[in-house]
Design an enzyme around this catalytic site. Structure first.
Site, PDB file in Angstrom:
ATOM      1  NE  ARG A 245      -3.671   2.227   0.686  1.00 20.37           N
ATOM      2  CZ  ARG A 245      -4.751   2.773  -0.369  1.00 20.37           C
ATOM      3  NH1 ARG A 245      -5.044   1.737  -1.385  1.00 20.37           N
ATOM      4  NH2 ARG A 245      -5.402   3.798  -0.164  1.00 20.37           N
ATOM      5  CE1 TYR A 246      -1.205   5.456   0.972  1.00 20.94           C
ATOM      6  CE2 TYR A 246      -1.077   3.980   3.651  1.00 20.94           C
ATOM      7  CZ  TYR A 246      -1.722   4.940   2.793  1.00 20.94           C
ATOM      8  OH  TYR A 246      -2.824   5.398   2.454  1.00 20.94           O
TER       9      TYR A 246
ATOM     10  CG  HIS B 152      21.314 -10.732  22.820  1.00 18.55           C
ATOM     11  ND1 HIS B 152      22.032  -9.868  21.701  1.00 18.55           N
ATOM     12  CD2 HIS B 152      21.795 -10.069  24.076  1.00 18.55           C
ATOM     13  CE1 HIS B 152      22.939  -8.604  22.300  1.00 18.55           C
ATOM     14  NE2 HIS B 152      22.444  -8.910  23.642  1.00 18.55           N
TER      15      HIS B 152
ATOM     16  CB  THR C 235      28.237  -3.011  23.227  1.00 15.29           C
ATOM     17  OG1 THR C 235      27.579  -3.362  24.155  1.00 15.29           O
ATOM     18  CG2 THR C 235      28.367  -1.008  23.063  1.00 15.29           C
TER      19      THR C 235
ATOM     20  CB  THR D  71      -7.194  36.938   6.144  1.00 11.35           C
ATOM     21  OG1 THR D  71      -7.936  36.808   6.504  1.00 11.35           O
ATOM     22  CG2 THR D  71      -5.786  36.965   5.153  1.00 11.35           C
ATOM     23  CG  HIS D  72      -9.649  35.686  10.015  1.00  9.80           C
ATOM     24  ND1 HIS D  72      -9.165  34.781  10.680  1.00  9.80           N
ATOM     25  CD2 HIS D  72      -8.729  36.315   9.540  1.00  9.80           C
ATOM     26  CE1 HIS D  72      -8.197  35.983  11.811  1.00  9.80           C
ATOM     27  NE2 HIS D  72      -7.704  36.345  10.899  1.00  9.80           N
TER      28      HIS D  72
ATOM     29  CB  SER E  77     -18.853   3.154  -3.937  1.00  7.13           C
ATOM     30  OG  SER E  77     -19.556   3.822  -2.819  1.00  7.13           O
TER      31      SER E  77
ATOM     32  CE  LYS F 297     -18.773  14.148  -3.128  1.00  4.39           C
ATOM     33  NZ  LYS F 297     -17.710  13.524  -2.108  1.00  4.39           N
TER      34      LYS F 297
ATOM     35  CD  GLU G 208     -10.380  14.076   0.915  1.00  4.58           C
ATOM     36  OE1 GLU G 208     -11.163  14.760   1.141  1.00  4.58           O
ATOM     37  OE2 GLU G 208     -10.305  12.869   0.322  1.00  4.58           O
TER      38      GLU G 208
ATOM     39  CD  GLU H  84      15.716   4.856  19.747  1.00  7.00           C
ATOM     40  OE1 GLU H  84      15.922   5.510  20.285  1.00  7.00           O
ATOM     41  OE2 GLU H  84      16.552   3.744  19.214  1.00  7.00           O
TER      42      GLU H  84
END
Length: 453
Positions: free
Chosen positions: A10-11, A77, A103, A150-151, A276, A281, A288, A322
């Site tokens: 997919r990505y 390990h 290490t 603006t706004h 669908s 559209k 998105e 991580e």
């Protein structure tokens, strides 16, 4: 070993996914073992023949994920399994010197740096390409007057190209940021258990310096058992920052593609379906998608910052997450760059709609310039301001064009001729410094990205 949280179907581009594959992670760590051994042999810590043998075995490509997992099932390990697997490819004479003075985290952290190094080699040219595409769009649309909002409200007139120039400049800044952070995040660490180089002694810094050069990394100045996690947080933050800029672009495209605005649209391929249920559209689904992925990337910043404070010389509270954070941000930002490059390259710009939208308010977008004209006639700012506002609100209530309402009001007709009023309502006269700004951005961006384009 590396854990990939991203669905490969997919990505994620193949080149980026490969960097975070289990076999590639092993290859990186073996390369570190080889670089350390060769470096040690160069300064007489171990014999040259042993250094070359370990290096040759490490770079042979014959040590596999499958074998390491078999050994890991016994030792529980992963680094020990890798070292044992490497030992199987070496003579009895060389085996005692494999992983000498190192290490586990020398391999883990330095291989993380190698992953980040190679990830940035993919990402940085794409950021530069994005900047280049955007600045070309800025130049192309520099002379088109458009609504500045603006706004969410009409504010004043801008060059439509200024939107692209803003984005281009920030993408170029990301190139600069990437160049700047490399020296801080691409760290080679071979200083052993608690960062003292205990077994190698004073020579450990020379070993690290030589290994770093071989690995195209920067030698660590000081560490505990691990590279300081501020370095990882900076990497994650920079990628999240790139993602946020891409989302900024995506949100503007999504807004400008609204039915009520219609100034731009994502490319809609022949045979594509927007809904669908509703055949007509044309949804901005790619923009998105960028917005959605950016949220996920940003969420990793908090995790990366949580990993900075660890116990004493280290603990394992950072380790598991991580394995998700670094691949996630790298793969997704690469994906977002690919997507946004396609969006902007094929973006459909409706110039007629851009011009039409200038007049949705029946000329009230020119109010700033009407105010300026009165001030130049000597009217105090706030007296002029109230008259401009009063007539604008009255015209709006009556459905009148603002220019016509001004011409009929004595506060204006006594100070401005019809010719002067007509001149105010020419949008091309109100681009301000936009052309110069765009020209300056073009020069700056092209200078920054030239080595990548």
């Amino acid at each position: 070993m590396a854990i990939l949280p991203i669905d490969n179907g997919r990505y994620g581009t193949k080149e980026m996914m490969d960097i975070f594959s289990e076999q590639k992670k092993i290859d990186y760590q073996l390369e570190i073992e080889g670089a350390a051994a060769i470096s040690q042999s160069e300064i007489g810590m171990i014999s040259k023949s042993v250094g070359k043998e370990i290096h040759r075995a490490a770079m042979s490509g014959k040590i596999t994920v499958k074998r390491i997992k078999e050994l890991e099932a016994k030792s529980d390990h992963d680094t020990a399994a890798l070292v044992e697997s490497l030992s199987e490819k070496c003579s009895k004479n060389a085996r005692p010197w494999i992983h000498y003075g190192l290490t586990s985290n020398d391999l883990v952290d330095t291989s993380n740096s190698m992953q980040m190094r190679d990830a940035l080699q993919i990402i940085e040219p794409k950021v530069a390409k994005m900047a280049s595409i955007l600045v070309n769009k800025a130049v192309k649309h520099a002379k088109i007057p458009a609504v500045g909002r603006t706004h969410g409200q009409h504010a004043s007139i801008i060059s439509f190209g200024l939107k692209f120039a803003n984005w281009a400049a920030e993408m170029a800044k990301h190139v600069e940021r990437i160049e700047e952070i490399k020296k801080r995040i691409l760290i080679c660490k071979t200083l052993g258990v608690v960062g003292t180089g205990s077994l190698m002694g004073a020579k450990s810094l020379e070993v690290q310096k030589r290994a770093a050069k071989r690995l195209k990394l920067f030698p660590a100045e000081v560490t505990t058992q691990i590279v300081p996690r501020e370095r990882y947080a900076e990497y994650v933050f920079e990628l999240a920052l790139i993602g946020a800029t891409l989302e900024k672009i995506a949100i503007e495209i999504r807004n400008l593609q609204r039915t009520e605005i219609g100034e731009v649209a994502e490319q809609f391929k022949k045979g594509q379906m927007g809904s669908s249920a509703v055949p007509v559209k044309r949804n901005p689904i790619k923009s998105e998608r960028v917005s959605s992925l950016s949220k996920l990337v940003r969420s990793q910043v908090a995790v990366a910052f949580e990993n900075i404070p660890l116990w004493h010389e280290r603990d394992l509270s950072n380790s598991a997450n991580e394995r998700f954070v670094l691949p996630t941000v790298s793969i997704l930002v690469d994906e977002m760059l690919e997507t946004m490059t396609r969006i902007v390259s094929n973006l459909m710009v409706n110039e007629k709609r851009i011009v039409d939208n200038l007049y949705i308010t029946k000329g009230q977008i020119f109010a700033e310039f009407v105010l300026e004209a009165l001030i130049k006639k000597g009217i105090p700012r706030f007296v002029a301001y109230r008259d401009v506002q009063r007539v604008a609100f009255e015209a709006n209530d009556k459905g009148m064009f603002y220019k016509d309402a001004i011409k009929k009001d004595k506060a204006f007709s006594s100070k401005l001729t019809d010719k002067e009023i007509d001149a105010i309502f020419l949008p091309e006269r109100h681009l301000g410094a936009s052309p110069a700004i765009i020209s300056n951005v073009e020069k700056s961006v092209k200078k920054t990205v030239k080595k990548f384009i």
